[in-house]
Design a protein around this motif. Structure first.
Motif, short mmCIF file in Angstrom:
data_model
loop_
_atom_site.label_atom_id
_atom_site.label_comp_id
_atom_site.label_asym_id
_atom_site.label_seq_id
_atom_site.Cartn_x
_atom_site.Cartn_y
_atom_site.Cartn_z
N GLU A 197 -4.11 -80.63 2.74
CA GLU A 197 -3.41 -79.71 1.86
C GLU A 197 -2.88 -80.41 0.62
N LEU A 198 -2.74 -79.61 -0.43
CA LEU A 198 -2.12 -80.05 -1.67
C LEU A 198 -0.83 -79.28 -1.87
N LEU A 199 0.24 -79.99 -2.20
CA LEU A 199 1.53 -79.37 -2.48
C LEU A 199 1.90 -79.68 -3.92
N ARG A 200 1.72 -78.66 -4.81
CA ARG A 200 2.00 -78.85 -6.24
C ARG A 200 1.20 -80.03 -6.79
N ASP A 201 -0.07 -80.06 -6.41
CA ASP A 201 -1.03 -81.07 -6.84
C ASP A 201 -0.74 -82.45 -6.25
N GLU A 202 0.15 -82.55 -5.28
CA GLU A 202 0.42 -83.81 -4.61
C GLU A 202 -0.17 -83.75 -3.21
N ARG A 209 -0.23 -82.98 4.01
CA ARG A 209 -0.64 -83.40 5.35
C ARG A 209 -2.15 -83.29 5.54
N MET A 210 -2.62 -84.00 6.53
CA MET A 210 -3.99 -83.84 7.01
C MET A 210 -3.93 -83.79 8.53
N MET A 211 -4.81 -82.98 9.13
CA MET A 211 -4.75 -82.85 10.58
C MET A 211 -6.15 -82.65 11.15
N TYR A 231 -1.52 -86.54 10.04
CA TYR A 231 -1.18 -87.58 9.07
C TYR A 231 -0.28 -86.93 8.03
N ASN A 232 1.01 -87.30 8.00
CA ASN A 232 1.94 -86.62 7.12
C ASN A 232 2.02 -87.25 5.74
N VAL A 233 2.87 -86.68 4.90
CA VAL A 233 2.96 -87.12 3.50
C VAL A 233 3.42 -88.56 3.40
N ASP A 262 -10.80 -96.03 13.89
CA ASP A 262 -10.74 -94.60 13.60
C ASP A 262 -9.50 -94.25 12.81
N ALA A 263 -8.37 -94.84 13.19
CA ALA A 263 -7.12 -94.56 12.49
C ALA A 263 -7.19 -95.05 11.05
N TRP A 264 -7.77 -96.23 10.84
CA TRP A 264 -7.91 -96.76 9.48
C TRP A 264 -8.86 -95.87 8.66
N LEU A 265 -9.98 -95.46 9.27
CA LEU A 265 -10.95 -94.62 8.58
C LEU A 265 -10.33 -93.28 8.21
N TYR A 266 -9.52 -92.76 9.09
CA TYR A 266 -8.87 -91.47 8.86
C TYR A 266 -7.94 -91.53 7.65
N ALA A 267 -7.16 -92.63 7.57
CA ALA A 267 -6.16 -92.75 6.53
C ALA A 267 -6.75 -93.16 5.18
N HIS A 268 -7.79 -94.03 5.18
CA HIS A 268 -8.28 -94.61 3.93
C HIS A 268 -9.62 -94.06 3.46
N PHE A 269 -10.25 -93.22 4.27
CA PHE A 269 -11.52 -92.65 3.82
C PHE A 269 -11.53 -91.13 3.92
#
Length: 294
Positions: A72-77, A80-82, A97-99, A121-128
């Motif tokens: 999601e985008l919040l005011r272009d920022e 979260r991702m889930m 993965y929260n803000v 997997d955790a690294w891939l989720y956060a950085h890719f």
């Protein structure tokens, strides 16, 4: 999907992402990247499905595995991702993965990967995956801004049905033709929300034109009708500046009762009028015929 607008789908036979609309300029590298991601997700889901069939001791046959991934985008920022996963209707995996960058993972199924694989997997989720999802969200939001930001006001009506056998009045509040999908439809009794256990309906349903509809109903017995409570259907939506309130009369629709004496008078009056009409239109013909013979 962008909100509730379908952007495209993954074709497992061609192993490629197929956009819904033909774009004027297609970034080939970007399309290959997205197709690769979808391919990886598809293969991982198949592997996990076969494992879960054996682990949960299911027989071979039709089974359904679902995976929902979103950002999601919040005011272009970036927000979260889930990732949520379910197998045959039962949830078994959740990752958020929260803000602030904190990651939470909840496993209900057995972990079938090694510690090193989980860390990767955790690294891939956060950085890719998350940066890719956010970049695609921004891209399609720019292309589909007019459709996504459109606001259509709901048309609200009240439907009242009276069941004479049971002596029950069903009051229904219907809101239809609105966009976006988020709406707050509430039935009030004397200014307070009706107990949810008494409410039927409330599901959000799509209309053929891309808008949505929702209805909620409540039944009132004879005692509640006699108590003469006030009922209100209230609606709040992004397209409305203020909430919309519609009052509902709880009683049944009025029934016109004709007294028996008046009914008999009407019958006699009709018979008398019929006799006068018959005499008027039959007598002159006889007179005219006799005059001819004379």
């Amino acid at each position: 999907m962008l909100d509730d607008i379908v952007i495209g789908h993954y074709n497992a036979d061609e192993r490629s992402f197929i956009p819904v609309t033909v774009q004027e300029s297609v970034n080939v590298t970007e399309q290959i990247t997205i197709s690769t991601v979808f391919k990886g997700i598809h293969e991982d889901m198949k592997t996990k499905a076969y494992y879960l069939i054996d682990y949960l001791n299911y027989t071979r046959g039709l089974h359904v595995q679902q995976r929902l991934v979103g950002c999601e985008l919040l005011r272009d920022e970036p927000g979260r991702m889930m990732t949520l996963e379910a197998f045959n209707g039962e949830s078994g995996f959740e990752r958020r993965y929260n803000v602030q960058g904190d990651q939470h993972t909840d496993w209900k199924w057995p972990v079938i990967k090694s510690r090193a694989q989980l860390e990767y997997d955790a690294w891939l989720y956060a950085h890719f995956y998350r940066p890719l999802c956010i970049s695609q969200l921004r891209t399609y939001l720019k292309k589909e801004q007019k459709r996504v930001m459109a606001k259509v006001k709901p048309r609200v009506r009240v439907i009242k049905r009276y069941c004479r056998e049971a002596g029950v009045v069903q009051m229904t509040c219907l809101a239809t033709g609105f966009y976006p999908r988020h709406i707050n439809l509430t039935l009030l009794q004397d200014g307070q929300p009706v107990n949810e256990e008494r409410i039927t309906g409330g599901e959000l349903l799509p209309n053929p034109d891309g808008t949505y509809q929702m209805r909620k109903s409540v039944e009132l017995g004879a005692e509640e009708q006699r108590e003469r409570h006030t009922y209100t259907c209230t609606v709040t939506h992004l397209s409305l500046d203020n909430k919309l309130d519609i009052s509902i009369e709880p009683g049944p629709d009025p029934v016109i009762v004709v007294p028996s004496v008046l009914l008999l008078l009407c019958v006699f009056g009709f018979l008398a009028a019929f006799k006068i009409w018959r005499k008027r239109y039959s007598q002159p013909e006889q007179v005219h015929i006799h005059s001819l013979f004379h």
